[in-house]
Write a protein that holds these residues in place. Structure first.
Motif, PDB file in Angstrom:
ATOM      1  N   PRO A 215       0.969  -1.239   0.090  1.00  0.00           N
ATOM      2  CA  PRO A 215      -0.015   0.145  -0.073  1.00  0.00           C
ATOM      3  C   PRO A 215       0.827   1.181   0.088  1.00  0.00           C
ATOM      4  O   PRO A 215       1.904   1.503   0.644  1.00  0.00           O
ATOM      5  CB  PRO A 215      -0.937  -0.248   1.193  1.00  0.00           C
ATOM      6  CG  PRO A 215       0.708  -0.908   2.128  1.00  0.00           C
ATOM      7  CD  PRO A 215       0.823  -1.950   1.460  1.00  0.00           C
ATOM      8  N   PRO A 216       0.393   2.691  -1.161  1.00  0.00           N
ATOM      9  CA  PRO A 216       1.427   3.498  -0.951  1.00  0.00           C
ATOM     10  C   PRO A 216       0.532   4.254   0.655  1.00  0.00           C
ATOM     11  O   PRO A 216      -0.462   5.154   0.317  1.00  0.00           O
ATOM     12  CB  PRO A 216       0.336   3.942  -1.884  1.00  0.00           C
ATOM     13  CG  PRO A 216      -0.653   3.446  -2.325  1.00  0.00           C
ATOM     14  CD  PRO A 216      -0.097   2.252  -2.055  1.00  0.00           C
ATOM     15  N   ALA A 217       1.361   3.748   1.426  1.00  0.00           N
ATOM     16  CA  ALA A 217       1.011   4.366   2.677  1.00  0.00           C
ATOM     17  C   ALA A 217       1.260   5.906   3.505  1.00  0.00           C
ATOM     18  O   ALA A 217       1.314   6.632   4.182  1.00  0.00           O
ATOM     19  CB  ALA A 217       1.676   3.930   4.362  1.00  0.00           C
ATOM     20  N   SER A 218       2.038   6.491   2.064  1.00  0.00           N
ATOM     21  CA  SER A 218       3.006   7.820   2.555  1.00  0.00           C
ATOM     22  C   SER A 218       1.303   9.394   3.133  1.00  0.00           C
ATOM     23  O   SER A 218       1.721   9.947   3.221  1.00  0.00           O
ATOM     24  CB  SER A 218       3.655   8.405   1.798  1.00  0.00           C
ATOM     25  OG  SER A 218       3.560   8.729  -0.117  1.00  0.00           O
ATOM     26  N   TRP A 219       0.326   8.795   2.283  1.00  0.00           N
ATOM     27  CA  TRP A 219      -0.955   9.556   2.464  1.00  0.00           C
ATOM     28  C   TRP A 219      -1.684   9.742   3.840  1.00  0.00           C
ATOM     29  O   TRP A 219      -1.794  10.184   3.716  1.00  0.00           O
ATOM     30  CB  TRP A 219      -1.918   8.634   0.448  1.00  0.00           C
ATOM     31  CG  TRP A 219      -1.495   8.829  -0.324  1.00  0.00           C
ATOM     32  CD1 TRP A 219      -0.639   7.640  -1.514  1.00  0.00           C
ATOM     33  CD2 TRP A 219      -2.215   9.792  -1.328  1.00  0.00           C
ATOM     34  NE1 TRP A 219      -1.033   8.284  -2.498  1.00  0.00           N
ATOM     35  CE2 TRP A 219      -1.761   9.528  -2.433  1.00  0.00           C
ATOM     36  CE3 TRP A 219      -3.051  10.797  -1.764  1.00  0.00           C
ATOM     37  CZ2 TRP A 219      -2.186   9.704  -3.570  1.00  0.00           C
ATOM     38  CZ3 TRP A 219      -3.814  11.394  -2.262  1.00  0.00           C
ATOM     39  CH2 TRP A 219      -3.248  10.298  -3.785  1.00  0.00           C
ATOM     40  N   PHE A 220      -0.729   8.544   3.665  1.00  0.00           N
ATOM     41  CA  PHE A 220      -1.736   8.563   5.734  1.00  0.00           C
ATOM     42  C   PHE A 220      -0.415   9.029   6.726  1.00  0.00           C
ATOM     43  O   PHE A 220      -0.302   8.924   7.855  1.00  0.00           O
ATOM     44  CB  PHE A 220      -2.017   7.199   5.736  1.00  0.00           C
ATOM     45  CG  PHE A 220      -2.800   6.665   5.045  1.00  0.00           C
ATOM     46  CD1 PHE A 220      -3.976   7.197   4.864  1.00  0.00           C
ATOM     47  CD2 PHE A 220      -2.371   5.488   3.942  1.00  0.00           C
ATOM     48  CE1 PHE A 220      -5.009   6.683   3.354  1.00  0.00           C
ATOM     49  CE2 PHE A 220      -3.119   5.410   2.917  1.00  0.00           C
ATOM     50  CZ  PHE A 220      -4.918   6.202   2.320  1.00  0.00           C
ATOM     51  N   ALA A 221       0.720  10.293   6.043  1.00  0.00           N
ATOM     52  CA  ALA A 221       1.516  10.062   6.983  1.00  0.00           C
ATOM     53  C   ALA A 221       1.032  11.446   7.813  1.00  0.00           C
ATOM     54  O   ALA A 221       1.588  11.682   9.468  1.00  0.00           O
ATOM     55  CB  ALA A 221       3.075  10.323   6.732  1.00  0.00           C
TER      56      ALA A 221
END
Length: 201
Positions: free
Chosen positions: A110-116
């Protein structure tokens, strides 16, 4: 089971996984999407993914328990449905659709940098199993560590020698694996682990 496909938009690339759930007696919903090109994609293009997933669930009973399994941007959309709030590059929280029926999440790279951003994962209480490839150049393994900030049970696994498409049964042309990565062996293991996680209580 709701499957959220990655940027290529074709869930047929994951057919063995989908068939495994069907054979187990589960209803499988796997909508197709237009191909998403990150370099040209607008926010509306991204938002279309969780909106499309919500639409795909329109005929599912209000009290049904839904497991969402997603690859790449599909995993991002799955997190949105489960309560996560993505943040823009400008530092603003973004509005996305939710679905209270989501009870399990399985996330492949999952491209989790969106949720930082602050509190981005505070509302995600759904147990999740997340995988990321050790050699993934699209979503570095360290990026996915942010999932541990969610107030949920998080099982995060880094897969040795796997790249971004090591989780896809039919990868895009030209996406070669590391010579040490046993694709067939790993995919068989991944399908079994995913099924066990989704169906366990």
């Amino acid at each position: 089971m709701l499957f959220a496909v990655g940027g290529g938009g074709d869930p047929e690339r994951h057919r063995p996984l989908l068939d495994h759930f069907t054979a187990g007696g589960h209803r499988v919903i796997a909508p197709s999407f237009p191909r998403l090109h990150p370099q040209q994609a607008t926010w509306d293009d991204y938002l279309a993914r969780p909106l499309g997933l919500v639409k795909a669930l329109r005929d599912v009973a209000p009290d049904a328990e839904v497991a969402v399994i997603g690859h790449s941007i599909g995993a991002w959309a799955a997190l949105c449905l489960a309560g996560a709030t993505p943040w823009s590059k400008e530092g603003d929280p973004l509005e996305v659709p939710r679905d209270s029926r989501v009870r399990r999440l399985v996330l492949y790279t999952p491209p989790a940098s969106w949720f930082a951003g602050p509190g981005a994962l505070d509302e995600v209480k759904t147990p999740m199993l997340a995988y990321v490839g050790e050699l993934d150049t699209f979503v570095p393994a360290a990026e996915v560590e942010v999932l541990r900030t969610a107030p949920a049970e998080v099982d995060l696994r880094v897969v040795p020698k796997a790249g971004h498409f090591g989780f896809v049964h039919v990868p895009p042309p030209g996406m070669d694996d590391d010579p040490e990565f046993d694709r067939d062996g790993f995919l068989a293991q991944m399908v079994d682990e995913t099924y066990e996680f989704v169906t366990s209580r």
